[in-house]
Design a protein around this motif. Sequence first.
Motif, PDB file in Angstrom:
ATOM      1  N   ARG A   1       6.578   6.984   1.453  1.00 32.64           N
ATOM      2  CA  ARG A   1       5.907   5.727   1.103  1.00 32.64           C
ATOM      3  C   ARG A   1       6.752   4.797   0.221  1.00 32.64           C
ATOM      4  O   ARG A   1       6.812   3.588   0.480  1.00 32.64           O
TER       5      ARG A   1
ATOM      6  N   GLU B   1       4.433  -0.881   2.105  1.00 36.83           N
ATOM      7  CA  GLU B   1       3.011  -0.648   2.355  1.00 36.83           C
ATOM      8  C   GLU B   1       2.604  -0.934   3.799  1.00 36.83           C
ATOM      9  O   GLU B   1       1.699  -0.296   4.327  1.00 36.83           O
TER      10      GLU B   1
ATOM     11  N   TYR C   1       3.576   2.010   5.895  1.00 38.38           N
ATOM     12  CA  TYR C   1       2.769   3.147   5.443  1.00 38.38           C
ATOM     13  C   TYR C   1       1.362   3.092   6.046  1.00 38.38           C
ATOM     14  O   TYR C   1       0.849   4.104   6.542  1.00 38.38           O
ATOM     15  N   ARG C   2       0.742   1.919   6.035  1.00 32.21           N
ATOM     16  CA  ARG C   2      -0.609   1.791   6.611  1.00 32.21           C
ATOM     17  C   ARG C   2      -0.591   2.060   8.112  1.00 32.21           C
ATOM     18  O   ARG C   2      -1.499   2.709   8.648  1.00 32.21           O
TER      19      ARG C   2
END
Length: 688
Positions: free
Chosen positions: A113, A118, A121-122
């Motif tokens: 991560r 982000e 990562y999502r």
Amino acid sequence: MRQTSIYKLISAAAICLLILTDLSNAQQQGAYERGLEELYGDNVTRALDIWYQAYEETGDVDARIGIEYIKTVTEVGLQEYFDQATEVYYRALTDGTGMDSRVVIRREIDRMRPIIGEGIYRQWTNWWSDESDRLGVDMRGFWVQADPTPARLSNERLIEHWQRIAEAQQRFTKNNNTVYNTDDRALVYIRYGEPDRTKSGILTLQSLNIRNWLQNQVNPYSRSERAEMSGEDEHEREFASDIQINRLQDAIYQFHRYPEYEIWFYEGVTAGQAEPLIYVFGTDVNSDEFVMQQGINSFIPERAFNPERERQGDELEFTRAGLTPALMLQLLYYEQLAQVDTYFQERLNSLQEAVLEQGGQAFRSLDMEFRAESVDMLNQRAAKAPVEKSTYSDQIPEIPLNIYQYRFLDEESNPKIMTFIESTAREAFLIDYHRNRGRYDIEESELTNGKDISEIFNYYELKHVIQTYDDSWNIIGTETHNPPLILDRGDNRSRSRTIVEKDHQGRSYQAASAELLNFNPETKAVYETPFNPALRGLGKVQFRQPARLVSHPDSLEMADLILGYQKTEQFTEPFSFIVANDGVIPFEETLVLHFEVYNLEPRDDNFTQFELTYRIHPVDEDGNVLTDQSEFVLTLNFVNEYSRVVEDLEIETAELSPGLYDLRVNVEDVVTGQQKNRTVRFEVVEVE
């Protein structure tokens, strides 16, 4: 009866398949546990052998093995196992099956991560929840694209990532609130490695001088207001100031927690940014845990910014002049750090000016606005920085590398693509030459006589490699070449060039690399790194092929334009002129345009005819094409016996002044009226 027999056979086959699958999973699980037993018994190489053998067969694997393998190799520092560690890690990502594999892959997503951002990562967590096959492919693709040496099995950036994890787990142990079972410093260390500078300590009040310090800082009135005061006003001011100082001193001691701090500074992480990237860690005012902070202001309790909530009865307001305990602590803390970095000195100066100059007009939210502004300044620096950076990226001399691709059709109308790989390894060679100069009997002046360096030193090698990947990031094609390395100062000869012509299958991902190698065992590289010890220079470009030309016999088509210039007895094979892939044309040289036209419709006499119109427009400093200005406009008529025409067209550009230009070419089939357009930009430069 026959149908029943078929059903029985199908059922038996399905049962056998399930049994084989369960047996394979059991064998994988057994290998994982046997390897752990050997590892716990300090038989590291035996554990690695057991795990590697479990991955030798194709098919599904236990992802725990691949993760544990690379973790063990990097913790122990077994460089001879880096190739295998990379290989089994990739297999774990793409071929891991079963619940144990799902759990370990989910944890690996969390471990990555900090270095993926982000958004990715999502996406990955969503794919994991949906059990999408795209997850493993995309995770592998991330590391393939990050690999600094795609021509080698070992992915040094992946190895470095796991080395950072191992180091962080050893060093950052003030708590275990991260996925690495470390404190928050690991989250930054894994992104950028060792900071360039650090400052640590405890923020204090310097209690012996606190009252004098407050008397110098507290000034609720401006200089002009003080000059207008009467004696009685002056007495009242001193009385009020004394009360305020007493209350501020008590409040400062109440809100000050003697926090431990550690500040990290990274220089040069962000291209073009002179200011360092700053990260602040320290004691949390609420939990007393050592965590990452938004800045120095985070060491001040929130209640210090709102002291009136604590006020009882008719006590004097702290904020009658906008002065709060938080504001005083901000001044104290930044003053202690002013010598550490210009950021803290400038913030202190800004706050002092705001307090001293505003005097009695100081607004109540000065402390909170200063806090928000300080946090925003650090966040802006962080937002401009890359998500991660390799420590070793600056330790291997860079070889500038450029890729140029041109699409065309062969005589059978099959799509082809020609790739030029151009590198300049001169500086990388000279760095290595001077570092090991005492081992050479050749003077530097002898190296610029136009000879290939590998002919002078047979242990030097320059290597160009181009690789092609399938949709799952598996390598499906590799070509390796050893172009000459010539130190001639002439721009054309100083470039090492490789030309690769292949079938154009589609928009495949590719990687090209240039490596300068010195196989002399008596020499050393500048730094010790996970790279091959012989590696002395490195360049890499990751790219995607353009869409291929599509050939329809009844549709006019045109190859990409290739520009160059004429120079006596010099040319770029397979062309009869010097190809200027970078678009740089020496002043007063004749421009050469190579073009190819396909699928021309024959006339009644079986000859083909087309018109070619070219226009040269200047380009201004902002990159705007000045279409209302044309340096050259010319239409040429071509009549040929064939439907496929390949030509080199000389364009007299000797009168073009130095500058940037757009060359626009239009081809029209006179018979069908079909047209094709191509545009290429070039720059005319004066050569010294």
